[in-house]
Design an enzyme around this catalytic site. Structure first.
Site, PDB file in Angstrom:
ATOM      1  N   GLY A 155      31.654  55.568  49.871  1.00  0.00           N
ATOM      2  CA  GLY A 155      32.199  54.223  50.099  1.00  0.00           C
ATOM      3  C   GLY A 155      31.777  53.293  48.969  1.00  0.00           C
ATOM      4  N   HIS A 156      30.457  53.283  48.670  1.00  0.00           N
ATOM      5  CA  HIS A 156      29.979  52.448  47.563  1.00  0.00           C
ATOM      6  C   HIS A 156      30.631  52.880  46.244  1.00  0.00           C
ATOM      7  CE1 HIS A 156      26.315  52.288  50.294  1.00  0.00           C
ATOM      8  NE2 HIS A 156      26.624  51.019  50.153  1.00  0.00           N
ATOM      9  N   GLN A 174      18.179  39.937  56.155  1.00  0.00           N
ATOM     10  CA  GLN A 174      19.352  40.232  56.987  1.00  0.00           C
ATOM     11  C   GLN A 174      19.057  41.252  58.082  1.00  0.00           C
ATOM     12  OE1 GLN A 174      21.674  41.766  53.453  1.00  0.00           O
ATOM     13  NE2 GLN A 174      22.573  43.087  55.004  1.00  0.00           N
ATOM     14  N   LYS A 230      34.807  47.951  55.578  1.00  0.00           N
ATOM     15  CA  LYS A 230      33.987  48.516  56.668  1.00  0.00           C
ATOM     16  C   LYS A 230      33.173  47.407  57.355  1.00  0.00           C
ATOM     17  CE  LYS A 230      30.694  51.206  58.623  1.00  0.00           C
ATOM     18  NZ  LYS A 230      29.478  50.513  58.350  1.00  0.00           N
ATOM     19  N   GLY A 246      21.623  50.081  48.471  1.00  0.00           N
ATOM     20  CA  GLY A 246      21.242  51.442  48.089  1.00  0.00           C
ATOM     21  C   GLY A 246      21.689  52.467  49.114  1.00  0.00           C
ATOM     22  N   ALA A 247      21.074  53.666  49.052  1.00  0.00           N
ATOM     23  CA  ALA A 247      21.517  54.811  49.864  1.00  0.00           C
ATOM     24  C   ALA A 247      23.023  54.989  49.657  1.00  0.00           C
ATOM     25  CB  ALA A 247      21.158  54.632  51.341  1.00  0.00           C
ATOM     26  N   LEU A 248      23.396  55.081  48.402  1.00  0.00           N
ATOM     27  CA  LEU A 248      24.814  55.041  48.028  1.00  0.00           C
ATOM     28  C   LEU A 248      25.578  56.256  48.543  1.00  0.00           C
ATOM     29  CD1 LEU A 248      24.563  53.762  44.340  1.00  0.00           C
ATOM     30  CD2 LEU A 248      24.718  52.446  46.467  1.00  0.00           C
ATOM     31  N   HIS A 249      26.803  56.008  48.987  1.00  0.00           N
ATOM     32  CA  HIS A 249      27.687  57.084  49.449  1.00  0.00           C
ATOM     33  C   HIS A 249      29.065  56.849  48.821  1.00  0.00           C
ATOM     34  CE1 HIS A 249      29.191  53.985  52.060  1.00  0.00           C
ATOM     35  NE2 HIS A 249      28.034  53.879  52.682  1.00  0.00           N
ATOM     36  N   ARG A 257      23.699  54.252  57.155  1.00  0.00           N
ATOM     37  CA  ARG A 257      23.013  54.582  58.412  1.00  0.00           C
ATOM     38  C   ARG A 257      23.361  55.975  58.923  1.00  0.00           C
ATOM     39  NH1 ARG A 257      20.909  49.745  60.607  1.00  0.00           N
ATOM     40  NH2 ARG A 257      21.698  48.033  59.388  1.00  0.00           N
TER      41      ARG A 257
HETATM   42  O1  PAF Z   1      26.786  45.357  52.769  1.00  0.00           O
HETATM   43  C1  PAF Z   1      25.627  45.421  52.316  1.00  0.00           C
HETATM   44  O2  PAF Z   1      25.151  46.461  51.872  1.00  0.00           O
HETATM   45  C2  PAF Z   1      24.765  44.168  52.328  1.00  0.00           C
HETATM   46  O3  PAF Z   1      25.002  43.398  53.444  1.00  0.00           O
HETATM   47  C3  PAF Z   1      24.889  43.334  51.044  1.00  0.00           C
HETATM   48  C4  PAF Z   1      26.289  42.764  50.885  1.00  0.00           C
HETATM   49  C5  PAF Z   1      24.538  44.178  49.837  1.00  0.00           C
HETATM   50  C6  PAF Z   1      23.927  42.146  51.087  1.00  0.00           C
HETATM   51  O4  PAF Z   1      22.611  42.565  51.182  1.00  0.00           O
END
Ligand code: PAF
Length: 284
Positions: free
Chosen positions: A38-39, A63, A151, A33-36, A189
């Site tokens: 790049g996503h 993670q 990235k 989430g917090a899409l930008h 971030r």
């Molecule tokens: O790159 C990310 O945002 C995360 O590491 C991923 C691949 C979605 C796994 O939680």
């Protein structure tokens, strides 16, 4: 129109089964989430490459090696759905936590080799968390293709390795890093940077680009990287966790530019940890 949000695995399975029955290919863009932009560039690639596109949004607790980092990670679901609306993706999978880690979950997926150094060394457990959740997302979505940004280069190699090793029938597509005009790599971030830190942040990419040029032109690798780290700290970063030249294919350490390489770095700026990497090719 915003895409349907799916929160349960049975609903996801039923949806994907319908697509597969119709002979359609499925692409997945895994995100936290917090899409930008790049996503969104990954979504664009997925739309061009497959018939159906699923964007997953799951802030994966496994993670995060630092509980404070997990707590502070931006969560912006409504905003994310709005950003995805123009792309007409076919589903946004936002699994409830127990759809990924049900009670009694006891499996860990761990990839060695490409994960040993750098992020793997500085963030213990991080890559096991990534490998475990990505494996689950691949199996849950049954996607034919998955899209990841360069990235997170080490993550990209990890995902390629695990799909290969576990015979998961999915093609992993690496897509270019998207940057601000001043060179800062887009990252969720970046939302956490203060105004002052945002001004300092591009110094990391600047130092890396300069170091890459020097190495391509025959500069001593160790001395060049040490000087680059000094420039990053002089610009206002707290520290540089690592800045390393590695073989692009295997991430083996390089003391000379003898093959296509990647310069990778992580550095801390006012409580925000930034990572970046760039290609360094001999003879360019
Ligand atoms: O790159 C990310 O945002 C995360 O590491 C991923 C691949 C979605 C796994 O939680």
């Amino acid at each position: 129109m915003t895409a349907p949000i799916i929160r349960s695995l049975p609903e996801l399975r039923a949806t994907v089964a319908g697509w597969k029955k119709a002979g359609e290919t499925v692409g997945v863009v895994p995100t936290m989430g917090a899409l930008h932009q790049g996503h969104l560039s990954l979504v664009r690639a997925a739309k061009a490459g497959t018939d159906r596109v699923i964007v997953t949004i799951f802030v994966n607790p496994k993670q995060f090696n630092n509980p404070e980092d997990l707590e502070n990670y931006p969560r912006t679901e409504q905003d994310d759905a709005r950003k995805l609306a123009p792309f007409a993706v076919d589903a946004i999978y936002v699994p409830d936590g127990d759809q990924i880690y049900p009670e009694g979950f006891a499996t860990n997926v761990s990839v060695t080799g490409v994960t040993d150094a750098m992020e793997g060394q500085h963030r213990p457990g991080h890559f096991d968390g990534v490998a475990t959740v990505v494996t689950k997302l691949f199996l849950q979505t049954q996607a034919d293709r998955a899209y990841f940004g360069n990235k997170d280069y080490q993550q990209l190699l990890l995902v390629q390795q695990l799909a290969r090793d576990l015979d998961i029938p999915i093609e992993i597509i690496g897509c270019p890093t998207i940057r601000e005009e001043d060179g800062l790599a887009l990252s969720s971030r970046n939302l956490l940077l203060s105004d002052r830190a945002r001004i300092i942040a591009p110094a990391l990419n600047r130092a890396m680009t300069q170091a890459a040029d020097q190495i391509v032109n025959g500069g001593d690798v160790a001395a060049t990287l040490a000087a680059a780290a000094e420039r990053v700290v002089a610009a206002g970063f707290i520290d540089v966790e690592y800045i390393e030249l590695r073989a692009a294919a295997s991430l083996a350490p390089l003391t000379q530019l003898t093959e296509p390489a990647r310069l990778l770095a992580a550095a801390n700026l006012a409580g925000v940890r930034l990572i970046d990497n760039i290609a360094v090719a001999p003879g360019t």
